[in-house]
Design a protein around this motif. Structure first.
Motif, PDB file in Angstrom:
ATOM      1  N   THR A 174       1.097  -1.121   0.172  1.00  0.00           N
ATOM      2  CA  THR A 174      -0.084   0.058  -0.128  1.00  0.00           C
ATOM      3  C   THR A 174       0.815   1.401  -0.037  1.00  0.00           C
ATOM      4  O   THR A 174       0.426   2.209  -0.801  1.00  0.00           O
ATOM      5  N   ILE A 175       1.933   1.489   1.068  1.00  0.00           N
ATOM      6  CA  ILE A 175       3.035   2.341   1.172  1.00  0.00           C
ATOM      7  C   ILE A 175       3.529   2.861  -0.290  1.00  0.00           C
ATOM      8  O   ILE A 175       3.950   3.432  -0.615  1.00  0.00           O
ATOM      9  N   CYS A 176       3.665   1.496  -1.239  1.00  0.00           N
ATOM     10  CA  CYS A 176       4.374   1.426  -2.359  1.00  0.00           C
ATOM     11  C   CYS A 176       3.691   1.736  -3.309  1.00  0.00           C
ATOM     12  O   CYS A 176       3.857   2.685  -3.909  1.00  0.00           O
ATOM     13  N   CYS A 177       2.554   1.575  -3.424  1.00  0.00           N
ATOM     14  CA  CYS A 177       1.830   1.575  -4.485  1.00  0.00           C
ATOM     15  C   CYS A 177       1.229   3.632  -4.225  1.00  0.00           C
ATOM     16  O   CYS A 177       0.688   3.845  -5.716  1.00  0.00           O
ATOM     17  N   PHE A 178       0.473   4.315  -3.488  1.00  0.00           N
ATOM     18  CA  PHE A 178      -0.217   4.982  -2.951  1.00  0.00           C
ATOM     19  C   PHE A 178       1.101   6.135  -2.689  1.00  0.00           C
ATOM     20  O   PHE A 178       0.495   7.465  -3.284  1.00  0.00           O
ATOM     21  N   LEU A 179       1.807   5.941  -1.897  1.00  0.00           N
ATOM     22  CA  LEU A 179       2.611   7.048  -1.713  1.00  0.00           C
ATOM     23  C   LEU A 179       3.849   7.084  -2.825  1.00  0.00           C
ATOM     24  O   LEU A 179       4.560   8.637  -2.884  1.00  0.00           O
ATOM     25  N   VAL A 180       4.549   6.139  -2.814  1.00  0.00           N
ATOM     26  CA  VAL A 180       5.808   6.122  -3.631  1.00  0.00           C
ATOM     27  C   VAL A 180       5.588   6.676  -5.476  1.00  0.00           C
ATOM     28  O   VAL A 180       6.278   8.059  -6.101  1.00  0.00           O
ATOM     29  N   SER A 214       4.246   9.399  -5.921  1.00  0.00           N
ATOM     30  CA  SER A 214       3.961  10.502  -5.760  1.00  0.00           C
ATOM     31  C   SER A 214       4.931  11.992  -5.900  1.00  0.00           C
ATOM     32  O   SER A 214       5.170  13.190  -6.202  1.00  0.00           O
ATOM     33  N   TYR A 237       8.178   9.661  -6.995  1.00  0.00           N
ATOM     34  CA  TYR A 237       8.751   9.431  -8.679  1.00  0.00           C
ATOM     35  C   TYR A 237       9.127  10.596  -9.437  1.00  0.00           C
ATOM     36  O   TYR A 237       8.481  11.030  -9.246  1.00  0.00           O
ATOM     37  N   ARG A 257      -1.640   0.545  -7.660  1.00  0.00           N
ATOM     38  CA  ARG A 257      -2.955   1.254  -6.804  1.00  0.00           C
ATOM     39  C   ARG A 257      -4.174   1.414  -7.507  1.00  0.00           C
ATOM     40  O   ARG A 257      -5.627   0.749  -6.370  1.00  0.00           O
TER      41      ARG A 257
END
Length: 350
Positions: A63-69, A71, A73, A129
């Motif tokens: 979830t962290i990788c798909c939703f926050l990263v 933004s 990247y 995501r």
């Protein structure tokens, strides 16, 4: 006689066996257990399940990788870079190599690029995501519609239950893929007109296929939840607190929503958690067939479908989205099994 009484092999009772127990003996036999609530007890048993806790950590990490990263990247999922088509993982294009030789910093393409020169890592993350968002939204729709429908059918019973359950049986026979295709074609022009208005630009990104998929989830996929809730309500409505609520003048709506559904919350959480991977798999399957989000918005299913064309030359382009789908579905299934073991009273270990 004295020898017979002292014989350890003798079956005769001794008067010493009937001596009253002392206070210390009685206290040693009392095992007091700390009074805990349903949620505290369930969470305690859930934390003891190492497999479920590992699955929860993996879900949180994904979830962290798909939703926050995405933004922060350095590349965008729709960004096309000329001369960077079909790069291998950690490979640079000629233009990027010149920039590196000139002393500039260029972020590497961790999973290479696709046939259009778009960074594949960011597309996989955004695809994850999209898939997880669809799974979560669809599960919420299924939870709300299925729990209300099943609770009403189970509580009233009789003719109401028979009619509502026959509706469920009919919905089970409806082919979901055909309905999605029909809805996508029917809603195409109205949604495009609505998306052109201010405040509805997000609908243009999703497209008619994705919106029709949400509608199908709301129309068809709640029937399993309705049957589970109905069976729970039919048992719970015989409880004493329901009789007491009726005696105090509580209406049917209050009894259903304030008493019965609340006491089914453990089953609802477990069923919803197990429904998320099913919804994600359905979305990935439909996107694989071209019935998901519209380009350039990626989905794990559409990425896997596009990677089939160059599978022999670029196999990693298929392995990346397929592996992420596998990890997401496996983690949610293990998490759901752990929640079921923790919150299902029938599986509670003594």
């Amino acid at each position: 006689m004295e020898e017979i009484k002292n014989n350890p092999l003798s079956l005769q009772w001794s008067l010493e066996d009937f001596t009253p127990a002392s206070v210390e003996d009685k206290e040693s036999l009392v095992f007091m257990r700390e009074s805990v609530s349903f949620w505290k007890d369930g969470l305690h048993r859930f934390r003891k399940n190492k497999i479920a806790m590992s699955a929860l950590f993996i879900v949180f990490l994904i979830t962290i990788c798909c939703f926050l990263v995405p933004s922060f990247y350095p590349y965008k999922y729709e960004q096309q870079m000329k001369g960077s088509e079909r790069l291998a993982p950690m490979q640079y294009s000629k233009t990027e190599q010149k920039q590196i030789d000139a002393g500039e910093k260029v972020f590497p393409h961790l999973l290479g690029t696709d046939q259009n020169g778009r960074d594949y890592m960011i597309r996989v993350l955004v695809g994850g995501r999209v898939s997880m968002t669809v799974g979560l939204v669809a599960s919420v729709l299924i939870l709300v519609i299925g729990s209300i429908f099943g609770a009403i059918a189970g509580y009233f019973g009789g003719l109401v239950d028979m009619i509502m359950m026959r509706i469920v049986d009919i919905i089970y026979t409806v082919p979901d893929v055909l309905i999605i295709i029909l809805l996508a074609q029917t809603l195409k022009f109205p949604l495009e007109a609505l998306a052109s208005k201010p405040g509805f630009a997000w609908m243009q990104k999703l497209g008619s296929n994705m919106i029709s998929m949400f509608i199908v989830f709301a129309l068809l996929y709640w029937v399993g939840m309705a049957r589970i809730v109905r069976s729970q309500i039919m048992v719970l409505k015989q409880s004493e607190y329901v009789t007491a609520a009726k005696a105090l003048g509580a209406g049917s709506g209050r009894i259903i929503f304030k008493h019965l559904i609340v006491n089914c919350i453990g089953t609802l959480i477990v069923t919803t958690t197990l429904q998320i991977p099913s919804s994600i798999f359905t979305e990935s399957f439909l996107s694989f067939l071209g019935l998901g989000v519209q380009a350039p918005m990626p989905s794990l299913g559409s990425l896997a479908s596009a990677a089939l064309n160059g599978f022999q030359t670029y196999p990693e382009k298929l392995f990346a989205p397929a592996f992420l789908i596998f990890i997401i579905i496996l983690s949610f299934n293990l998490l759901g099994d752990g929640l079921r073991d923790a919150f299902d009273p029938k599986l509670k270990q003594q």
